[in-house]
Structures are given as structure tokens and as C-alpha cells.
Design a protein around this motif. Structure first.
Motif, PDB file in Angstrom:
ATOM      1  N   UNK A 106       0.765  -1.291   0.131  1.00  0.00           N
ATOM      2  CA  UNK A 106       0.024   0.171   0.027  1.00  0.00           C
ATOM      3  C   UNK A 106       0.989   1.230  -0.018  1.00  0.00           C
ATOM      4  N   UNK A 107       0.712   1.882  -0.927  1.00  0.00           N
ATOM      5  CA  UNK A 107       1.447   3.298  -1.041  1.00  0.00           C
ATOM      6  C   UNK A 107       0.552   4.502  -0.759  1.00  0.00           C
ATOM      7  N   UNK A 108       1.190   5.446   0.015  1.00  0.00           N
ATOM      8  CA  UNK A 108       0.257   6.624   0.103  1.00  0.00           C
ATOM      9  C   UNK A 108       1.418   7.891   0.224  1.00  0.00           C
ATOM     10  N   UNK A 109       1.151   8.938  -0.518  1.00  0.00           N
ATOM     11  CA  UNK A 109       2.000  10.219  -0.535  1.00  0.00           C
ATOM     12  C   UNK A 109       0.679  11.131  -0.519  1.00  0.00           C
ATOM     13  N   UNK A 110       1.297  12.589  -0.940  1.00  0.00           N
ATOM     14  CA  UNK A 110       0.222  13.422  -0.801  1.00  0.00           C
ATOM     15  C   UNK A 110      -0.873  13.718  -1.968  1.00  0.00           C
ATOM     16  N   UNK A 111      -0.581  12.770  -3.019  1.00  0.00           N
ATOM     17  CA  UNK A 111      -1.503  12.806  -4.143  1.00  0.00           C
ATOM     18  C   UNK A 111      -2.705  12.379  -3.673  1.00  0.00           C
ATOM     19  N   UNK A 147       3.774   1.805   2.645  1.00  0.00           N
ATOM     20  CA  UNK A 147       4.785   2.656   2.459  1.00  0.00           C
ATOM     21  C   UNK A 147       4.254   4.359   2.567  1.00  0.00           C
ATOM     22  N   UNK A 148       4.634   4.762   3.471  1.00  0.00           N
ATOM     23  CA  UNK A 148       4.180   6.300   3.791  1.00  0.00           C
ATOM     24  C   UNK A 148       4.997   7.567   3.421  1.00  0.00           C
ATOM     25  N   UNK A 149       4.853   7.975   2.206  1.00  0.00           N
ATOM     26  CA  UNK A 149       5.849   9.118   1.887  1.00  0.00           C
ATOM     27  C   UNK A 149       4.998  10.498   1.915  1.00  0.00           C
ATOM     28  N   UNK A 150       3.826  10.550   2.790  1.00  0.00           N
ATOM     29  CA  UNK A 150       3.397  11.877   2.880  1.00  0.00           C
ATOM     30  C   UNK A 150       4.206  12.921   3.685  1.00  0.00           C
ATOM     31  N   UNK A 151       4.205  14.035   3.046  1.00  0.00           N
ATOM     32  CA  UNK A 151       4.889  15.397   3.635  1.00  0.00           C
ATOM     33  C   UNK A 151       6.486  15.204   3.160  1.00  0.00           C
ATOM     34  N   UNK A 152       6.974  14.270   2.287  1.00  0.00           N
ATOM     35  CA  UNK A 152       8.291  14.255   2.072  1.00  0.00           C
ATOM     36  C   UNK A 152       8.678  14.940   0.521  1.00  0.00           C
ATOM     37  N   UNK A 153       7.749  15.157  -0.181  1.00  0.00           N
ATOM     38  CA  UNK A 153       7.693  15.769  -1.472  1.00  0.00           C
ATOM     39  C   UNK A 153       8.386  14.893  -2.265  1.00  0.00           C
TER      40      UNK A 153
END
Length: 163
Positions: A106-111, A147-153
Motif C-alpha cells: 500500500x503506497x501513500x503520498x500527498x497525491x 509505504x508512507x511518503x506523505x510530507x516528503x515531497x
């Protein structure tokens, strides 16, 4: 204060809270203190909101945060049993068409295209297990399922594997 355990009279008190799922986790957390025999170290224990967010165990010989981490882990395992939790996540991924495209189960970012289905997973698991979305999120991370990439740009730096 969310709740407390009194070891001498073997009781748990849970204060009313706006979030019923938080109350359930508080009970599970306090049961963990009894089950893990923390009465050897404490006479009583009160849980405050910051205690629920302790995600790592320190190595100190005696550390209150260590006991809180252990009680949080116990509460999480009690409310979110491994096999049932993984199965529910698998079913939700299929229903929401969340696929591993090389960035994680599961992948998450700000999109929005990644955050929206992730939030739907959190909400559905929270409703199903009667646990807070924060507890679900911690459990997903601890299980290595997100995989949490929120807030990393980092969305701009990601590249497709093999490209």
C-alpha cells in the motif's frame, strides 16, 4: 486522561470520550498492563493521549515509555489480530483496486490518487475492527504493509522500477 488501571483492586476505569474506538483501545491497553504483569513496576497507571502514540520500545532497564509501548502493542494485537487484519487488508485492496506498482503493498503520498484510497482503507478497517484510524495506521506500518511518503515531497522523485 483517557483511562486508568488500579492494580491493587484489579480495576480499569475508562473516561467517556468522543471516539468510541479510542475507548475500546484504552480498555485493550489497560488489559495489556494487567496481562503483562506491569503491577510489578506500577501501583496504578493512567493513560493520556500522548501514550497512545508511543511506537518504539526503548532499551532502558526501566522506562515508563517501554511499558506503554508494550501495552499499546498488546492492545493492538488484541483488537487487530494478525491473520484477520491481513485478510481484511487484502480484501480491501482488491475492492479498492489498490495494487503494488513497485512502491509498496500500500503506497501513500500527498497525491489524491494515492491518499484517497489509503484513507478509505483506514476508514473501512477502523469501522470493521472498532479501532481508531490512528491505531489502524500504526498497525499497517508495524506490519510493513504501507509505504508512507506523505510530507516528503518524494512524489516528484519517484521513478518506476526498471525505467
Amino acid at each position: 486522561m483517557l483511562g486508568s488501571a488500579n492494580f491493587s483492586n484489579r480495576s480499569i476505569q475508562v473516561n467517556r470520550h468522543d471516539d468510541r474506538n479510542r475507548e475500546r483501545f484504552t480498555v485493550a491497553h489497560e488489559i495489556g498492563h494487567f496481562f503483562l504483569e506491569h503491577d510489578k513496576y506500577l501501583r496504578s497507571e493512567s493513560i493520556v493521549e500522548r501514550d497512545l502514540f508511543i511506537e518504539t520500545e526503548t532499551k532502558d532497564a526501566f522506562n515508563y515509555d517501554r511499558l506503554e509501548y508494550q501495552a499499546n502493542l498488546f492492545g493492538s494485537m488484541l483488537l487487530l489480530p494478525e491473520a484477520q487484519f491481513r485478510h481484511a487488508v487484502k480484501v480491501l485492496r482488491r475492492q479498492l483496486n489498490v495494487n503494488d506498482r513497485g512502491f509498496g503493498y500500500i503506497f501513500v503520498d500527498d497525491q489524491p490518487c494515492n491518499y484517497t484510497p489509503y484513507n478509505q482503507i483506514l476508514t473501512a478497517l477502523s469501522d470493521h475492527f472498532g479501532a481508531s484510524k490512528r491505531a489502524i495506521e500504526i498497525r499497517l506500518k508495524r506490519a510493513g504493509l504501507v509505504t508512507d511518503m506523505r510530507g516528503t515531497g518524494s512524489a516528484n522523485r519517484l521513478r518506476f522500477p526498471g525505467v
